[in-house]
Design a protein around this motif. Sequence first.
Motif, PDB file in Angstrom:
ATOM      1  N   VAL A 260     -15.559 -31.149  31.137  1.00 39.05           N
ATOM      2  CA  VAL A 260     -16.771 -30.754  29.924  1.00 39.05           C
ATOM      3  C   VAL A 260     -16.703 -31.769  29.090  1.00 39.05           C
ATOM      4  CG1 VAL A 260     -17.931 -29.245  28.659  1.00 39.05           C
ATOM      5  CG2 VAL A 260     -16.910 -28.467  30.611  1.00 39.05           C
ATOM      6  N   ILE A 261     -17.766 -32.379  28.738  1.00 43.56           N
ATOM      7  CA  ILE A 261     -17.922 -33.334  27.704  1.00 43.56           C
ATOM      8  C   ILE A 261     -18.898 -33.250  26.694  1.00 43.56           C
ATOM      9  CG2 ILE A 261     -18.058 -35.751  27.108  1.00 43.56           C
ATOM     10  CD1 ILE A 261     -17.000 -36.238  29.747  1.00 43.56           C
ATOM     11  N   ALA A 262     -18.460 -32.308  25.715  1.00 40.40           N
ATOM     12  CA  ALA A 262     -19.550 -31.773  24.704  1.00 40.40           C
ATOM     13  C   ALA A 262     -19.615 -32.922  23.406  1.00 40.40           C
ATOM     14  CB  ALA A 262     -19.258 -30.411  24.006  1.00 40.40           C
ATOM     15  N   ALA A 263     -20.851 -33.550  23.144  1.00 40.53           N
ATOM     16  CA  ALA A 263     -21.103 -34.628  22.218  1.00 40.53           C
ATOM     17  C   ALA A 263     -21.643 -33.599  21.011  1.00 40.53           C
ATOM     18  CB  ALA A 263     -22.309 -35.394  22.512  1.00 40.53           C
ATOM     19  N   HIS A 264     -20.924 -33.875  19.752  1.00 42.11           N
ATOM     20  CA  HIS A 264     -21.228 -33.263  18.426  1.00 42.11           C
ATOM     21  C   HIS A 264     -20.857 -34.332  17.379  1.00 42.11           C
ATOM     22  CE1 HIS A 264     -22.153 -29.578  16.229  1.00 42.11           C
ATOM     23  NE2 HIS A 264     -20.921 -30.004  15.482  1.00 42.11           N
ATOM     24  N   THR A 265     -21.484 -33.878  16.344  1.00 38.03           N
ATOM     25  CA  THR A 265     -21.111 -35.011  14.852  1.00 38.03           C
ATOM     26  C   THR A 265     -20.653 -33.616  14.056  1.00 38.03           C
ATOM     27  OG1 THR A 265     -22.936 -36.217  15.601  1.00 38.03           O
ATOM     28  CG2 THR A 265     -21.793 -36.554  13.348  1.00 38.03           C
ATOM     29  N   LEU A 266     -19.361 -33.861  13.793  1.00 34.94           N
ATOM     30  CA  LEU A 266     -18.776 -33.129  12.375  1.00 34.94           C
ATOM     31  C   LEU A 266     -18.375 -33.630  11.495  1.00 34.94           C
ATOM     32  CD1 LEU A 266     -17.611 -29.978  12.225  1.00 34.94           C
ATOM     33  CD2 LEU A 266     -15.437 -30.697  12.920  1.00 34.94           C
ATOM     34  N   SER A 267     -19.044 -33.536  10.305  1.00 35.96           N
ATOM     35  CA  SER A 267     -18.948 -34.280   9.003  1.00 35.96           C
ATOM     36  C   SER A 267     -18.895 -35.626   9.398  1.00 35.96           C
ATOM     37  CB  SER A 267     -17.764 -33.687   8.379  1.00 35.96           C
ATOM     38  OG  SER A 267     -17.833 -32.333   7.833  1.00 35.96           O
ATOM     39  N   SER A 268     -19.928 -36.045   9.901  1.00 38.88           N
ATOM     40  CA  SER A 268     -19.977 -37.806  10.141  1.00 38.88           C
ATOM     41  C   SER A 268     -19.053 -38.123  11.191  1.00 38.88           C
ATOM     42  CB  SER A 268     -20.096 -38.423   8.848  1.00 38.88           C
ATOM     43  OG  SER A 268     -21.129 -38.144   8.119  1.00 38.88           O
ATOM     44  N   VAL A 269     -17.985 -37.341  11.814  1.00 41.60           N
ATOM     45  CA  VAL A 269     -17.099 -37.630  12.685  1.00 41.60           C
ATOM     46  C   VAL A 269     -17.534 -37.327  14.140  1.00 41.60           C
ATOM     47  CG1 VAL A 269     -14.760 -37.679  13.367  1.00 41.60           C
ATOM     48  CG2 VAL A 269     -15.422 -37.562  11.109  1.00 41.60           C
ATOM     49  N   SER A 270     -17.819 -38.375  15.035  1.00 41.94           N
ATOM     50  CA  SER A 270     -18.319 -38.059  16.592  1.00 41.94           C
ATOM     51  C   SER A 270     -17.196 -37.211  17.293  1.00 41.94           C
ATOM     52  CB  SER A 270     -18.573 -39.322  17.130  1.00 41.94           C
ATOM     53  OG  SER A 270     -19.778 -39.835  16.360  1.00 41.94           O
ATOM     54  N   LEU A 271     -17.556 -36.374  18.058  1.00 42.55           N
ATOM     55  CA  LEU A 271     -16.847 -35.757  19.087  1.00 42.55           C
ATOM     56  C   LEU A 271     -17.345 -35.826  20.210  1.00 42.55           C
ATOM     57  CD1 LEU A 271     -16.103 -32.254  17.198  1.00 42.55           C
ATOM     58  CD2 LEU A 271     -14.329 -34.223  17.469  1.00 42.55           C
ATOM     59  N   PRO A 272     -16.707 -35.586  21.542  1.00 44.30           N
ATOM     60  CA  PRO A 272     -15.154 -35.393  21.631  1.00 44.30           C
ATOM     61  C   PRO A 272     -14.253 -36.472  21.143  1.00 44.30           C
ATOM     62  CG  PRO A 272     -15.926 -35.812  23.641  1.00 44.30           C
ATOM     63  CD  PRO A 272     -17.283 -35.924  22.845  1.00 44.30           C
ATOM     64  N   GLU A 273     -12.943 -36.315  20.993  1.00 46.87           N
ATOM     65  CA  GLU A 273     -12.281 -37.676  20.660  1.00 46.87           C
ATOM     66  C   GLU A 273     -12.002 -38.205  22.159  1.00 46.87           C
ATOM     67  OE1 GLU A 273      -8.928 -37.189  18.026  1.00 46.87           O
ATOM     68  OE2 GLU A 273      -9.689 -35.050  17.915  1.00 46.87           O
ATOM     69  N   PRO A 274     -11.942 -39.557  22.268  1.00 48.93           N
ATOM     70  CA  PRO A 274     -11.738 -40.172  23.561  1.00 48.93           C
ATOM     71  C   PRO A 274     -10.517 -39.523  24.572  1.00 48.93           C
ATOM     72  CG  PRO A 274     -11.999 -41.730  21.831  1.00 48.93           C
ATOM     73  CD  PRO A 274     -11.517 -40.556  21.060  1.00 48.93           C
ATOM     74  N   VAL A 275     -10.973 -39.522  25.625  1.00 45.93           N
ATOM     75  CA  VAL A 275      -9.855 -38.926  26.636  1.00 45.93           C
ATOM     76  C   VAL A 275      -9.551 -40.042  27.833  1.00 45.93           C
ATOM     77  CG1 VAL A 275      -9.183 -37.209  28.409  1.00 45.93           C
ATOM     78  CG2 VAL A 275     -10.045 -36.459  26.080  1.00 45.93           C
ATOM     79  N   GLN A 276      -8.501 -40.354  28.118  1.00 43.33           N
ATOM     80  CA  GLN A 276      -8.267 -41.285  29.291  1.00 43.33           C
ATOM     81  C   GLN A 276      -7.150 -40.593  30.357  1.00 43.33           C
ATOM     82  OE1 GLN A 276      -7.808 -45.499  28.644  1.00 43.33           O
ATOM     83  NE2 GLN A 276      -6.192 -45.496  30.155  1.00 43.33           N
ATOM     84  N   GLU A 277      -7.668 -40.477  31.532  1.00 43.68           N
ATOM     85  CA  GLU A 277      -6.757 -39.744  32.482  1.00 43.68           C
ATOM     86  C   GLU A 277      -6.756 -40.473  33.897  1.00 43.68           C
ATOM     87  OE1 GLU A 277      -7.664 -35.446  33.801  1.00 43.68           O
ATOM     88  OE2 GLU A 277      -9.879 -36.187  34.036  1.00 43.68           O
ATOM     89  N   PRO A 278      -5.588 -40.569  34.610  1.00 47.16           N
ATOM     90  CA  PRO A 278      -5.548 -41.294  35.782  1.00 47.16           C
ATOM     91  C   PRO A 278      -6.355 -40.531  36.798  1.00 47.16           C
ATOM     92  CG  PRO A 278      -3.427 -40.523  35.413  1.00 47.16           C
ATOM     93  CD  PRO A 278      -4.313 -40.481  34.121  1.00 47.16           C
ATOM     94  N   VAL A 279      -7.370 -40.790  37.843  1.00 48.43           N
ATOM     95  CA  VAL A 279      -7.905 -39.930  38.874  1.00 48.43           C
ATOM     96  C   VAL A 279      -7.599 -40.687  40.002  1.00 48.43           C
ATOM     97  CG1 VAL A 279      -9.979 -38.900  39.737  1.00 48.43           C
ATOM     98  CG2 VAL A 279      -9.518 -38.908  37.151  1.00 48.43           C
ATOM     99  N   ALA A 280      -7.138 -40.292  41.184  1.00 48.69           N
ATOM    100  CA  ALA A 280      -6.775 -40.740  42.654  1.00 48.69           C
ATOM    101  C   ALA A 280      -8.104 -41.239  43.172  1.00 48.69           C
ATOM    102  CB  ALA A 280      -5.919 -40.134  43.179  1.00 48.69           C
ATOM    103  N   ALA A 281      -8.203 -42.403  43.748  1.00 51.94           N
ATOM    104  CA  ALA A 281      -9.515 -42.756  44.613  1.00 51.94           C
ATOM    105  C   ALA A 281      -9.712 -41.527  45.663  1.00 51.94           C
ATOM    106  CB  ALA A 281      -9.282 -44.121  44.996  1.00 51.94           C
TER     107      ALA A 281
END
Length: 579
Positions: free
Chosen positions: A326-347
Amino acid sequence: MSTGSVIAIDFLIAVLAAAGWLGGGAAAAARRRPVALALAAFAVLATVARAVTVTMLARAGWWFAAEKILIAAPLSLTAVVVAGWRLLKARGDIRSAAIALLFAGYADSSALLVTVLHGYPASAGAGLLAVAGVVAATAVSWRLLGPRPSRAVSRTTLAVAVVALVAGTGLAAAPSAAPGVPHQHEQGATPSVGEPTKQFTLTAATATVTVSGQRVAAWAFDGQVPGPELTATVGDVLEVTLRNKDIARGVTLHWHGYDVPNSQDGVPGITQDAVLPGQEFVYRFRADQAGTYWYHTHAVSDIGVKMGLYGVLVVRPAPASGVDRVIAAHTLSSVSLPEPVQEPVAAGTPVRLRLINTDSTTHRYALAGTSFQVAAIDGMDLSQPSTLTGTAISIPAGGRYDLVFTAPATPIALSVDNRVVYATGATAAATSGWPVLDPLSYGAFAAPPWTRYDKEFTLVLDRGLDLRGLLPRYAHTVNGAADPDIPPQVVHLGDTVKFTIVNRSLVVHPWHLHGHHVLVLSRNGKAATGSPLWLDSFDVRPGEVWEVTFKADNPGMWANHCHNLAHAEQGMLLHLMYA
């Protein structure tokens, strides 16, 4: 050219015409004949140009041109006749035409103010107020610049201005009031859905959270933004206990897009009382609607959601397989959410990205590095979605899109407004030039389930001066009125209902009806040709006309409003009521 562009151009031309006449009058008063004549000629040309734009707007729909044809056109025509006649007679001293030119400027300015302050629908009251303003301003200018008028002329002018002002004010400030909105609710009332199989407790409180390394003051559920992710499997009975620790203005839980029974909808003053500090409220409903949803406070929602009182609700048909994020976009006090996430996913791994826009404005999403399908919009599966590449997604305030794909061997990246928020590895694909998907033409078409409508309602979205409260306000309006003075839409159980939603303003209004999904029939007169599109949130852009339909199958009193929550707070909220 879009109708929204014509609205903006027409407004600009109206400003230029008024400025031309007023400038010409000032130049004539200063005896600058060439300048006065040039500005008057410019004003005439602008008036002709405006006749073209108003004709274009009238062809797009009477809603866009009503006050322009009924009020502005007569005033502008009078301005041209009076100013032109006086200029033809002013062969000697151009100063003698100053009052006529200023009159023309006042006429065009007054007509413009009708559009800005009153808007739709055109009314006799607005027209009379415009006339009163023109007469009063001309009379003052006459006394200051022209030869002193005779006593008879002065008295006649004063009488006309007073009569127009009194009559216009009475008609504009005292229209037929909206009927009362009867409702009843019981604190803690819950439907009979069986014993809960999943129980959650959410505590709303002020908090300080860390976002992208910054300490930010927030209102939060369980001390986090977003609040805890609530998950269920179809068939579960959810019980959610909401507690308020110290949010002084109260909180509720509205299950955005999830068509719960009316008593569980979380709208203070309609389905329940706001939960004040030290109080709690228990929500209970069956999870029979698979999809991606979210929850948020509906008490002072324009502030509460912005401050962080929101979270995610996901109902799955079966336990998740593969990668489900789930990736929920939001702006909290001029700061953009969500914070970037990087995860490996097998082909070869199946991936579902659930995209949610929890802000009050539209966000643009782009998935680079793989082809994908839009499997669902607003929790509703699409029919035979085709595979997309190099295509961006525009999600309105409150909306949700589910993207599905099989993970490739190379990295992928999802960006929101060109900011990468999810990736499986380093990638640097440029997505800013990608075209945006039009969901009305995506997927396999199926005819609407009904073509006859028991009830039809038109909602014209605009801005205007709301005079019905103790203090005037410049409100976002529906059919010329602002909450709480907008008449409710009354339906009967089983009715098929059609909405025509028209945006004649200069801003986007993301529309959201509680308790129901609506089927999109057309946009700007062009029928939807893709998969049946059942939405609970959709952007009505400036100049657009949407036609949507739904079955009245969820009894109660339901909010129907713009989900730019500041707009709803400023008047753009009404109710759908079952008789």
